[in-house]
Scaffold this motif. Structure first.
Motif, PDB file in Angstrom:
ATOM      1  N   GLU A 101      -7.134  18.716 -46.433  1.00  0.00           N
ATOM      2  CA  GLU A 101      -6.894  19.206 -45.074  1.00  0.00           C
ATOM      3  C   GLU A 101      -5.399  19.260 -44.765  1.00  0.00           C
ATOM      4  OE1 GLU A 101      -8.848  20.343 -42.598  1.00  0.00           O
ATOM      5  OE2 GLU A 101     -10.610  20.306 -43.891  1.00  0.00           O
TER       6      GLU A 101
ATOM      7  N   ALA B  36     -18.278  17.055 -38.286  1.00  0.00           N
ATOM      8  CA  ALA B  36     -17.105  17.885 -38.027  1.00  0.00           C
ATOM      9  C   ALA B  36     -17.359  19.327 -38.450  1.00  0.00           C
ATOM     10  CB  ALA B  36     -15.898  17.317 -38.766  1.00  0.00           C
ATOM     11  N   ALA B  37     -18.054  19.503 -39.584  1.00  0.00           N
ATOM     12  CA  ALA B  37     -18.352  20.859 -40.038  1.00  0.00           C
ATOM     13  C   ALA B  37     -19.255  21.578 -39.033  1.00  0.00           C
ATOM     14  CB  ALA B  37     -19.012  20.817 -41.412  1.00  0.00           C
ATOM     15  N   VAL B  39     -19.369  20.897 -35.832  1.00  0.00           N
ATOM     16  CA  VAL B  39     -18.545  21.174 -34.653  1.00  0.00           C
ATOM     17  C   VAL B  39     -17.876  22.537 -34.851  1.00  0.00           C
ATOM     18  CG1 VAL B  39     -16.484  20.467 -33.388  1.00  0.00           C
ATOM     19  CG2 VAL B  39     -18.176  18.762 -34.030  1.00  0.00           C
ATOM     20  N   GLY B  40     -17.392  22.757 -36.073  1.00  0.00           N
ATOM     21  CA  GLY B  40     -16.826  24.065 -36.396  1.00  0.00           C
ATOM     22  C   GLY B  40     -17.860  25.165 -36.248  1.00  0.00           C
ATOM     23  N   SER B 166     -20.501  19.835 -28.663  1.00  0.00           N
ATOM     24  CA  SER B 166     -19.287  20.617 -28.909  1.00  0.00           C
ATOM     25  C   SER B 166     -19.439  22.055 -28.432  1.00  0.00           C
ATOM     26  CB  SER B 166     -18.869  20.560 -30.383  1.00  0.00           C
ATOM     27  OG  SER B 166     -19.967  20.445 -31.212  1.00  0.00           O
ATOM     28  N   VAL B 177      -7.758  25.308 -36.148  1.00  0.00           N
ATOM     29  CA  VAL B 177      -8.621  24.125 -36.062  1.00  0.00           C
ATOM     30  C   VAL B 177     -10.005  24.469 -36.613  1.00  0.00           C
ATOM     31  CG1 VAL B 177      -9.713  22.476 -34.509  1.00  0.00           C
ATOM     32  CG2 VAL B 177      -7.360  23.219 -34.083  1.00  0.00           C
ATOM     33  N   ALA B 178     -10.520  25.611 -36.204  1.00  0.00           N
ATOM     34  CA  ALA B 178     -11.829  26.028 -36.703  1.00  0.00           C
ATOM     35  C   ALA B 178     -11.790  26.202 -38.216  1.00  0.00           C
ATOM     36  CB  ALA B 178     -12.248  27.335 -36.025  1.00  0.00           C
ATOM     37  N   LEU B 181     -11.783  22.865 -39.919  1.00  0.00           N
ATOM     38  CA  LEU B 181     -13.122  22.257 -39.873  1.00  0.00           C
ATOM     39  C   LEU B 181     -14.045  22.892 -40.914  1.00  0.00           C
ATOM     40  CD1 LEU B 181     -13.724  21.886 -36.026  1.00  0.00           C
ATOM     41  CD2 LEU B 181     -13.379  20.062 -37.670  1.00  0.00           C
ATOM     42  N   LEU B 184     -13.596  21.533 -44.438  1.00  0.00           N
ATOM     43  CA  LEU B 184     -14.134  20.194 -44.723  1.00  0.00           C
ATOM     44  C   LEU B 184     -15.327  20.263 -45.659  1.00  0.00           C
ATOM     45  CD1 LEU B 184     -14.178  18.555 -41.180  1.00  0.00           C
ATOM     46  CD2 LEU B 184     -12.865  17.763 -43.134  1.00  0.00           C
ATOM     47  N   THR B 185     -16.235  21.195 -45.370  1.00  0.00           N
ATOM     48  CA  THR B 185     -17.496  21.232 -46.118  1.00  0.00           C
ATOM     49  C   THR B 185     -17.296  21.410 -47.621  1.00  0.00           C
ATOM     50  OG1 THR B 185     -18.377  22.239 -44.136  1.00  0.00           O
ATOM     51  CG2 THR B 185     -19.807  22.205 -46.048  1.00  0.00           C
TER      52      THR B 185
END
Lengths: 115, 248
Positions: A101, B36-37, B39-40, B166, B177-178, B181, B184-185
Motif C-alpha cells: 500500500e 476494508a476491501a 468499504v471500497g 460505509s 483512497v478507493a 482499498l 488490498l484484496t
C-alpha cells in the motif's frame, strides 16, 4: 436499471445468488465423496489454488473501479515488493499488505496522483 | 463447567465453544483487510447507482468479492438476466474446487449431515477458505464445522454490516483512497494464499496461476479463470509428482 423496484432484486437472486451458490452446492456434493488424503483431492486443491492465483493477477493487471486509474507498472511493483516484504518478515501478512500500500500510494502521488 | 457425569472420552469442545472460538478468531488481520476491501466496494456500488438495499442483498447473497464486482457491473450496464447469470457463474466457478477441497476437512464421517455442509458452503470465499485451510488441520475434527460457521458466518455478517455503514457514511471517496482499498484484496490474497500452502503442489499451482491468469484473460476471455485453474493446477500436480518420482 429497470423501472420496477423488485427487478434488481430478482436479478441479484437469480444472476447473483443462484449463479454463485450453485458451485458451492456442487462442491459439497463432490467433496462429500472425497477422502481428505486422496490423490484426487491434492489435484483439486492445486486447481483451486491456481484459480485463486488467477483471480489475484486479474485484480492487479486488469482492475475495475478507481484502481484502473493507476499505472500498471506501479501496481505490479507494489504487489511484488509487498510479497517480498511478506517473505522477509517471516510471512507476516500485515507487513506485506502495508508495504504494498505504501509503495502504491507514494508512487501514485509521485507521478502526480489521479489523472 | 465440566460435569462430573461426563464420560472421560468427551474431551472435545462443545458446538457452541467452537462456534464462539471461530467468532473470536474473526478479530484478525484477514477480517480487517476484507472489511476494508468491502468499504471500497461500497464506494463502487454507490457510484454505480445501486441502492443501499441492492448493495446489502448483493453482498450478502453472493458473498465473494470478485463475483460481487462482476454482478455490479452487469446490473449497471443493463445486461439481461441470462448474460449477467453467465458472467457471474463464470466468475464463481472457482468456488467449486475450493468447496470440494474444504469439505473433507469439515466433515465428520457418519455424523455430519449434508444440509449442514450446504449451509456452511455459502460462506466459502477466499478469506475464510484460506484461513480454514491453514488453521483447521490442527483442530479436532468435531470442532471444525462449528468453528468454520462461527468464523465465516460471523465474518460475512460483520462485513455486510460494515458495507452498509460505509455506503451511508462515505459519500464521496477520493479515487486514490478507493484505489488503495481495491489494492488490498490482491496483495492480501497473495500473502495469505502462500501462507496457507502447506504442500509444494499448492505453491507450484499458485505461481503457475499467477502467470497463466493474464495469459488466458487475453486468449480465452470469459473462461479464463477456469482454464487457469485446470491448466495451472494440473501442471503443478503432475510436475511436482514427476519431480518427486525422479528424486526418489
Amino acid at each position: 436499471m429497470s423501472e420496477t423496484w423488485w427487478w434488481p432484486y430478482l436479478m441479484i437472486i437469480v444472476a447473483g445468488w443462484l449463479a454463485t451458490d450453485i458451485w458451492r452446492w456442487l462442491g459439497v456434493l463432490v467433496g462429500g465423496r472425497l477422502r481428505e488424503d486422496s490423490e484426487a483431492l491434492m489435484w483439486v486443491r492445486a486447481v483451486a489454488t491456481a484459480l485463486v492465483a488467477g483471480v489475484i493477477s486479474r485484480l492487479i493487471l486488469f482492475p475495475t473501479g478507481a484502481l484502473a486509474g493507476s499505472p500498471l507498472g506501479l501496481r505490479i511493483a507494489a504487489a511484488s515488493i509487498g510479497f517480498v516484504a511478506f517473505l522477509l518478515s517471516r510471512q507476516k501478512v500485515v507487513v506485506g499488505v502495508l508495504t504494498a500500500e505504501v509503495v502504491l500510494v507514494v508512487g501514485w502521488l509521485a507521478i502526480g496522483g489521479v489523472r | 463447567m465440566t460435569a462430573l457425569s461426563e464420560p472421560p472420552t468427551e474431551v472435545g469442545p462443545s458446538f457452541f465453544q467452537s462456534f464462539f472460538r471461530g467468532m473470536q478468531s474473526m478479530v484478525s488481520i484477514p477480517a480487517l483487510i476484507l472489511t476494508a476491501a468491502f468499504v471500497g466496494y461500497a464506494g463502487l456500488a454507490r457510484e454505480s447507482g445501486l441502492t443501499l438495499g441492492h448493495t446489502l442483498v448483493l453482498a450478502g447473497l453472493v458473498w465473494a468479492l470478485p463475483s460481487v464486482v462482476v454482478l455490479t457491473g452487469a446490473l449497471t450496464s443493463g445486461a439481461s438476466m441470462l448474460t449477467a447469470a453467465i458472467a457471474v457463474a463464470l466468475a464463481s466457478v472457482r468456488l467449486m474446487p475450493m468447496t470440494v477441497a474444504l469439505m473433507p476437512m469439515l466433515r465428520v464421517e457418519g455424523k455430519t449431515k449434508r444440509w449442514q455442509l450446504l449451509i456452511a458452503s455459502h460462506f466459502v470465499a477466499v478469506t475464510a477458505w484460506v484461513y480454514a485451510m491453514k488453521h483447521m488441520p490442527d483442530m479436532p475434527r468435531e470442532a471444525r464445522l462449528p468453528f468454520f460457521l462461527g468464523f465465516a458466518g460471523g465474518l460475512s455478517s460483520f462485513v455486510v454490516m460494515m458495507t452498509a455503514v460505509s455506503y451511508l457514511v462515505i459519500s464521496d471517496m477520493p479515487p486514490m483512497v478507493a484505489g488503495a482499498l481495491f489494492m488490498l484484496t490482491p496483495v492480501y490474497f497473495t500473502c495469505s494464499l502462500w501462507g496457507a500452502s502447506r504442500l509444494s503442489y499448492d505453491k507450484a499451482a499458485m505461481i503457475l496461476g499467477l502467470f497463466l491468469g493474464p495469459f488466458f484473460h487475453v486468449y480465452a476471455p470469459g473462461l479464463d479463470l477456469l482454464w487457469t485453474g485446470l491448466v495451472g493446477g494440473t501442471l503443478a500436480y503432475a510436475g511436482v509428482k514427476a519431480y518427486r518420482r525422479a528424486v526418489q
